[in-house]
Motif scaffolding. Structure first.
Motif, short mmCIF file in Angstrom:
data_model
loop_
_atom_site.label_atom_id
_atom_site.label_comp_id
_atom_site.label_asym_id
_atom_site.label_seq_id
_atom_site.Cartn_x
_atom_site.Cartn_y
_atom_site.Cartn_z
N THR A 49 -10.27 57.12 3.00
CA THR A 49 -11.32 57.11 4.01
C THR A 49 -10.91 57.97 5.20
O THR A 49 -9.75 57.90 5.64
N ILE A 50 -11.84 58.78 5.71
CA ILE A 50 -11.58 59.63 6.87
C ILE A 50 -12.66 59.39 7.92
O ILE A 50 -13.84 59.27 7.60
N ASP A 51 -12.23 59.35 9.19
CA ASP A 51 -13.14 59.26 10.33
C ASP A 51 -12.63 60.26 11.36
O ASP A 51 -11.53 60.11 11.89
N ALA A 52 -13.40 61.33 11.62
CA ALA A 52 -12.91 62.41 12.48
C ALA A 52 -13.97 62.83 13.50
O ALA A 52 -15.13 63.03 13.15
N VAL A 53 -13.53 62.96 14.78
CA VAL A 53 -14.40 63.42 15.85
C VAL A 53 -13.66 64.48 16.65
O VAL A 53 -12.49 64.29 17.01
N SER A 54 -14.32 65.61 16.93
CA SER A 54 -13.71 66.67 17.73
C SER A 54 -14.67 67.08 18.85
O SER A 54 -15.87 67.23 18.62
N PHE A 55 -14.11 67.27 20.06
CA PHE A 55 -14.93 67.69 21.20
C PHE A 55 -14.22 68.82 21.94
O PHE A 55 -13.01 68.77 22.16
N ALA A 56 -15.00 69.83 22.32
CA ALA A 56 -14.47 70.92 23.14
C ALA A 56 -15.49 71.25 24.22
O ALA A 56 -16.69 71.34 23.95
N GLY A 57 -15.01 71.41 25.46
CA GLY A 57 -15.90 71.73 26.56
C GLY A 57 -15.29 72.77 27.48
O GLY A 57 -14.08 72.86 27.63
#
Length: 301
Positions: free
Chosen positions: A27-35
């Motif tokens: 199982t994978i749970d991935a979140v990426s944010f760039a600002g």
């Protein structure tokens, strides 16, 4: 990831059941944010902001359960089973770029999401010399991609620019989701399979959903331009096979002795959502491109 359960060059007698079971659960749970934010207050100045974010998830496991060059006798059941359970519960990429200036302003934001499930799931009984595998009850060879799910896949970009002289903004999104498993249940070569029921089974349950939101806006009393591009591709193209010598093996004759024999391959393939949405606005020129593709091309044999 390699998971194997097997008997190789063996002789087995059981006053009960014989079970060969290989199972992988991932199982994978991935979140990426760039600002990125850029502000210039100098007269005639230039501000530029850029952001990029990427989420990549890849399942590439080998799961095998087998008996090779092995004789086996059980008073109960015999089961040789390989199972894969691969799931992306969330894959989110968010990119934002904001720029403002009394002169010129430029902002660019991009978000990329790639999800791939490419597992090899094999269950088989094989021999190049004469071998007997007999059960007093049922004999089952099964390969199962029980869950191949890509859920809650989202990409978002926001690119905003404001400048007195000129303002340029651009936003881009690319989402690629692929399920491409190889699921095989097989009896190979000079083996004799015996049981009240002999079952050779291959199956997959595949599910994909993916969507994108892209906003690109610019404001300038001089020159203004905004461009947005969003691409979403969802594909299910696995191979599901069940049978005897199904890959053209030539290692002898396979025999089955039973009251009931079932050779069955099935696929459940669902692409629930393939959505792309975008907004591009400018005091000057604005352009927007959205494309969403969905394809189910599973081979069941």
């Amino acid at each position: 990831n390699v998971v194997s359960a097997y008997f190789d060059i063996s002789s087995i007698t059981a006053a009960g059941d014989i079970t060969v079971n290989a199972q992988s659960s991932e199982t994978i749970d991935a979140v990426s944010f760039a600002g990125s934010v850029a502000i210039s207050a100098a007269a005639g100045g230039l501000s530029a902001a850029g952001s990029g974010t990427e989420v990549t998830n890849v399942f590439s496991s080998s799961i095998s359960a087998y008996m090779n060059e092995t004789s086996a006798t059980a008073t109960g059941d015999i089961e040789v089973k390989a199972t894969s359970d691969s799931k992306v519960e969330e894959a989110t990429a968010v990119g934002a770029a904001i720029s403002g200036s009394t002169g010129g302003a430029v902002s660019v934001a991009a978000s990329i999401v790639d999800n791939d499930i490419n597992n090899d799931i094999q269950a088989y009984i094989s021999s190049t010399t004469s071998k007997n595998v007999g059960a007093g009850g049922s004999l089952t060879v099964a390969a199962d991609a029980a869950q191949a799910r890509l859920e809650d896949v989202t990409a978002v970009t926001a690119s905003l620019a404001g400048g007195s002289g000129f303002a340029l903004s651009g936003g881009g999104i690319d989402i690629d989701n692929t399920v491409n498993n190889n699921v095989v249940a097989n009896a190979i070569g000079a083996v004799t399979l015996t049981g009240t029921n002999v079952n050779i089974l291959a199956s997959e349950d595949a599910y994909i959903e993916g969507d994108s939101v892209n906003v690109s806006a610019s404001y300038s009393p001089g020159l203004g331009a905004a461009i947005g591009v969003s691409l979403v591709t969802n594909e299910i193209k696995s191979t599901i096979k069940a049978g005897t010598n199904i890959n053209g093996e030539d290692n002898g004759t396979t025999s089955i002795n039973s009251t009931d024999t079932l050779i069955h391959a099935d696929s459940i393939a669902q692409i629930d959502k393939t959505l792309t949405a975008g907004v591009s606005a400018s005091t000057g020129a604005a352009a927007l491109g959205n494309r969403a593709d969905a394809e189910i091309a599973t081979l069941v044999k």
